[in-house]
Design a protein around this motif. Structure first.
Motif, mmCIF file in Angstrom:
data_model
loop_
_atom_site.group_PDB
_atom_site.id
_atom_site.type_symbol
_atom_site.label_atom_id
_atom_site.label_comp_id
_atom_site.label_asym_id
_atom_site.label_seq_id
_atom_site.Cartn_x
_atom_site.Cartn_y
_atom_site.Cartn_z
ATOM 1 N N SER A 111 -18.117 -4.009 -45.988
ATOM 2 C CA SER A 111 -19.291 -4.453 -45.290
ATOM 3 C C SER A 111 -19.755 -3.057 -44.892
ATOM 4 O O SER A 111 -19.178 -1.362 -44.883
ATOM 5 C CB SER A 111 -17.619 -4.905 -43.984
ATOM 6 O OG SER A 111 -17.429 -6.277 -44.283
ATOM 7 N N GLY A 112 -20.642 -3.136 -43.872
ATOM 8 C CA GLY A 112 -21.310 -2.097 -43.246
ATOM 9 C C GLY A 112 -20.777 -2.402 -41.938
ATOM 10 O O GLY A 112 -19.284 -2.200 -41.987
ATOM 11 N N GLY A 113 -21.557 -1.691 -40.911
ATOM 12 C CA GLY A 113 -21.733 -0.697 -39.582
ATOM 13 C C GLY A 113 -20.644 0.191 -39.338
ATOM 14 O O GLY A 113 -20.585 0.671 -39.944
ATOM 15 N N ARG A 114 -20.061 0.182 -38.119
ATOM 16 C CA ARG A 114 -19.740 1.459 -37.800
ATOM 17 C C ARG A 114 -17.688 1.728 -38.660
ATOM 18 O O ARG A 114 -18.014 3.113 -38.707
ATOM 19 C CB ARG A 114 -19.346 1.485 -36.733
ATOM 20 C CG ARG A 114 -20.381 1.928 -36.184
ATOM 21 C CD ARG A 114 -20.269 2.370 -34.220
ATOM 22 N NE ARG A 114 -19.499 1.344 -33.600
ATOM 23 C CZ ARG A 114 -20.482 -0.546 -33.279
ATOM 24 N NH1 ARG A 114 -21.565 -0.958 -33.588
ATOM 25 N NH2 ARG A 114 -19.932 -0.969 -32.334
ATOM 26 N N SER A 115 -17.297 0.468 -38.130
ATOM 27 C CA SER A 115 -15.889 0.302 -38.790
ATOM 28 C C SER A 115 -15.793 1.611 -40.233
ATOM 29 O O SER A 115 -14.590 1.992 -40.271
ATOM 30 C CB SER A 115 -14.441 -0.588 -38.943
ATOM 31 O OG SER A 115 -15.193 -1.029 -37.091
ATOM 32 N N PRO A 116 -15.957 1.254 -40.985
ATOM 33 C CA PRO A 116 -15.820 1.011 -42.706
ATOM 34 C C PRO A 116 -15.676 2.490 -43.003
ATOM 35 O O PRO A 116 -15.543 3.306 -44.180
ATOM 36 C CB PRO A 116 -16.684 0.589 -43.586
ATOM 37 C CG PRO A 116 -17.028 -0.766 -42.845
ATOM 38 C CD PRO A 116 -17.163 -0.225 -41.427
ATOM 39 N N ASP A 147 -22.482 -7.296 -46.450
ATOM 40 C CA ASP A 147 -24.222 -7.843 -45.978
ATOM 41 C C ASP A 147 -24.617 -7.053 -46.210
ATOM 42 O O ASP A 147 -24.354 -5.704 -46.162
ATOM 43 C CB ASP A 147 -23.798 -8.836 -45.078
ATOM 44 C CG ASP A 147 -23.035 -7.626 -44.135
ATOM 45 O OD1 ASP A 147 -23.325 -8.199 -42.649
ATOM 46 O OD2 ASP A 147 -22.290 -6.148 -44.398
ATOM 47 N N ARG A 201 -28.482 -5.339 -44.318
ATOM 48 C CA ARG A 201 -29.699 -5.583 -43.220
ATOM 49 C C ARG A 201 -30.753 -5.165 -44.440
ATOM 50 O O ARG A 201 -31.258 -3.880 -44.671
ATOM 51 C CB ARG A 201 -29.734 -4.292 -42.213
ATOM 52 C CG ARG A 201 -28.405 -4.315 -41.512
ATOM 53 C CD ARG A 201 -27.025 -3.338 -41.989
ATOM 54 N NE ARG A 201 -26.204 -3.747 -40.851
ATOM 55 C CZ ARG A 201 -25.859 -2.711 -40.074
ATOM 56 N NH1 ARG A 201 -26.889 -1.566 -40.165
ATOM 57 N NH2 ARG A 201 -24.964 -2.976 -39.005
ATOM 58 N N ASN A 229 -26.586 -0.188 -44.934
ATOM 59 C CA ASN A 229 -25.595 -0.643 -45.350
ATOM 60 C C ASN A 229 -25.506 0.393 -46.678
ATOM 61 O O ASN A 229 -24.608 0.984 -47.450
ATOM 62 C CB ASN A 229 -24.728 -2.039 -45.335
ATOM 63 C CG ASN A 229 -24.521 -2.097 -44.294
ATOM 64 O OD1 ASN A 229 -24.374 -2.232 -42.977
ATOM 65 N ND2 ASN A 229 -24.391 -3.763 -43.959
ATOM 66 N N GLY A 266 -15.483 -7.028 -41.936
ATOM 67 C CA GLY A 266 -15.350 -6.493 -40.161
ATOM 68 C C GLY A 266 -15.901 -6.955 -39.559
ATOM 69 O O GLY A 266 -15.434 -8.579 -40.012
ATOM 70 N N MET A 267 -15.798 -6.812 -38.158
ATOM 71 C CA MET A 267 -15.475 -8.656 -37.329
ATOM 72 C C MET A 267 -16.450 -8.123 -35.666
ATOM 73 O O MET A 267 -16.215 -7.068 -35.094
ATOM 74 C CB MET A 267 -14.715 -9.316 -37.006
ATOM 75 C CG MET A 267 -14.749 -10.074 -35.857
ATOM 76 S SD MET A 267 -13.023 -11.203 -35.679
ATOM 77 C CE MET A 267 -12.607 -9.752 -33.872
ATOM 78 N N HIS A 290 -18.293 -13.079 -35.604
ATOM 79 C CA HIS A 290 -18.633 -12.808 -36.622
ATOM 80 C C HIS A 290 -18.311 -12.216 -37.742
ATOM 81 O O HIS A 290 -17.729 -11.083 -37.330
ATOM 82 C CB HIS A 290 -20.722 -13.171 -36.917
ATOM 83 C CG HIS A 290 -20.488 -10.613 -36.570
ATOM 84 N ND1 HIS A 290 -21.035 -10.344 -35.543
ATOM 85 C CD2 HIS A 290 -21.248 -9.676 -37.760
ATOM 86 C CE1 HIS A 290 -21.273 -9.490 -35.512
ATOM 87 N NE2 HIS A 290 -21.350 -9.049 -37.098
ATOM 88 N N THR A 291 -18.251 -12.034 -39.238
ATOM 89 C CA THR A 291 -18.191 -11.163 -40.482
ATOM 90 C C THR A 291 -18.911 -11.474 -41.458
ATOM 91 O O THR A 291 -19.646 -12.811 -41.448
ATOM 92 C CB THR A 291 -16.752 -11.858 -40.733
ATOM 93 O OG1 THR A 291 -16.094 -11.283 -41.018
ATOM 94 C CG2 THR A 291 -16.754 -13.394 -41.379
ATOM 95 N N ALA A 292 -18.716 -10.589 -42.244
ATOM 96 C CA ALA A 292 -19.920 -10.464 -42.992
ATOM 97 C C ALA A 292 -21.386 -10.407 -41.768
ATOM 98 O O ALA A 292 -21.093 -10.240 -40.692
ATOM 99 C CB ALA A 292 -20.242 -11.209 -44.293
ATOM 100 N N ARG A 349 -31.339 -10.313 -42.740
ATOM 101 C CA ARG A 349 -29.759 -9.763 -43.767
ATOM 102 C C ARG A 349 -29.231 -10.483 -44.993
ATOM 103 O O ARG A 349 -30.079 -11.785 -45.022
ATOM 104 C CB ARG A 349 -28.531 -10.437 -42.399
ATOM 105 C CG ARG A 349 -28.372 -10.153 -41.346
ATOM 106 C CD ARG A 349 -28.324 -8.447 -41.563
ATOM 107 N NE ARG A 349 -27.717 -7.444 -39.582
ATOM 108 C CZ ARG A 349 -27.027 -7.665 -39.587
ATOM 109 N NH1 ARG A 349 -26.325 -7.350 -39.874
ATOM 110 N NH2 ARG A 349 -27.423 -7.128 -38.266
ATOM 111 N N LYS A 354 -11.705 -6.965 -29.339
ATOM 112 C CA LYS A 354 -11.661 -7.353 -31.661
ATOM 113 C C LYS A 354 -10.863 -8.209 -31.733
ATOM 114 O O LYS A 354 -10.430 -9.385 -31.843
ATOM 115 C CB LYS A 354 -12.290 -6.550 -32.040
ATOM 116 C CG LYS A 354 -13.811 -5.801 -32.008
ATOM 117 C CD LYS A 354 -14.245 -5.140 -32.957
ATOM 118 C CE LYS A 354 -15.377 -5.098 -33.452
ATOM 119 N NZ LYS A 354 -15.470 -4.462 -34.769
#
Ligand SMILES: O=C(O)[C@H](O)[C@@H](O)[C@H](O)[C@H](O)COP(=O)(O)O
Length: 231
Positions: A42-47, A70, A72, A82, A134-135, A140-142, A173, A196
């Motif tokens: 997954s993307g975003g900040r957490s990974p 996923d 963008r 991502n 992530g979530m 949402h996920t993915a 996306r 979360k």
């Protein structure tokens, strides 16, 4: 439905290090058993801290296929990409040898790009060994978002990928479908922060997958789920 295995940490950095080691162990077992390992990230900040720690692990990276949960629909050098996240955190050092399969292609928009992405994803080593989710605080996920007009399709299609326009989040996306996410040997989920955690607990308590799409992963017994939870 069995409760996921939960790895709980006070500190997000410790959770990331532990998650990276677990990913490395599963990938190593897959290579030993089948000569190849497949992982969707997954993307975003957490990974980000997980991917940085993972890139330094001594794996036979040439036998690892890396892709995305996923994406963008932006250029690969866009700050929100991502693919850019993966290339600048994981695919460095020894991990550069991994085979990366992106979601973004040259189509003008995600809907026009879905068919070519589906062809590229059919060639992945399914079932993937790991899908790292992530979530969002909306559950949402993915890129399977509550209220998205494509959510029902994403939860039911036989296709592995589909284009989505998030109701609020930026960019069109491309996302793995629910069917693709559970076509895996392990689902790992990262949860950081109290908000979360509350959504995660609500998801486990029951309700519709349309309300909280993370339930597609949590409320199934096909694939073992492990959750890394930190404050
Ligand atoms: O492309 C994305 O944004 C992710 O795949 C998305 O599903 C992410 O996992 C959640 O939104 C959590 O994001 P954070 O880790 O940034 O909170």
């Amino acid at each position: 439905m069995s409760r996921p295995v939960e790895h709980v940490f006070a500190d997000g950095a410790a959770a990331a290090q532990n998650l990276a080691r677990r990913i490395g162990a599963v990938l190593g077992e897959a290579i030993a058993a089948r000569g190849v390992a497949g992982i969707a990230l997954s993307g975003g900040r957490s990974p980000r801290p997980v991917l940085k720690a993972l890139s330094g692990l001594p794996l036979d990276w040439g036998e690892v296929v890396v892709t995305l949960v996923d994406e963008r629909w932006v250029a690969p050098d866009h700050a929100d990409s991502n693919e850019k996240l993966i290339r600048e955190t994981l695919l460095t050092g020894a991990a550069t040898k991994a085979r990366f399969v992106p979601m973004k292609n040259d189509a003008a928009d995600a809907y026009a790009g879905a068919a070519a992405c589906e062809v590229a994803f059919e060639a992945l080593p399914w079932p993937l060994d790991i899908v790292l989710l992530g979530m969002g605080e909306d559950g949402h996920t993915a890129s399977l978002f509550p209220q998205a007009k494509e959510l029902a399709e994403g939860l039911s299609t036989q296709a592995r990928v589909l284009a989505v326009t998030p109701p609020a989040a930026p960019h069109q996306r491309m996302t793995l479908s629910a069917g693709a996410i559970v076509d895996s040997r392990h689902i790992f989920l990262q949860i950081g922060g109290a908000a979360k955690k509350a959504v995660y607990d609500r998801a486990l308590a029951g309700g519709s997958v349309e309300e909280l799409p993370i339930r597609l992963a949590l409320c199934q017994d096909k694939v073992p789920v492990e959750v890394w939870i930190s404050d």
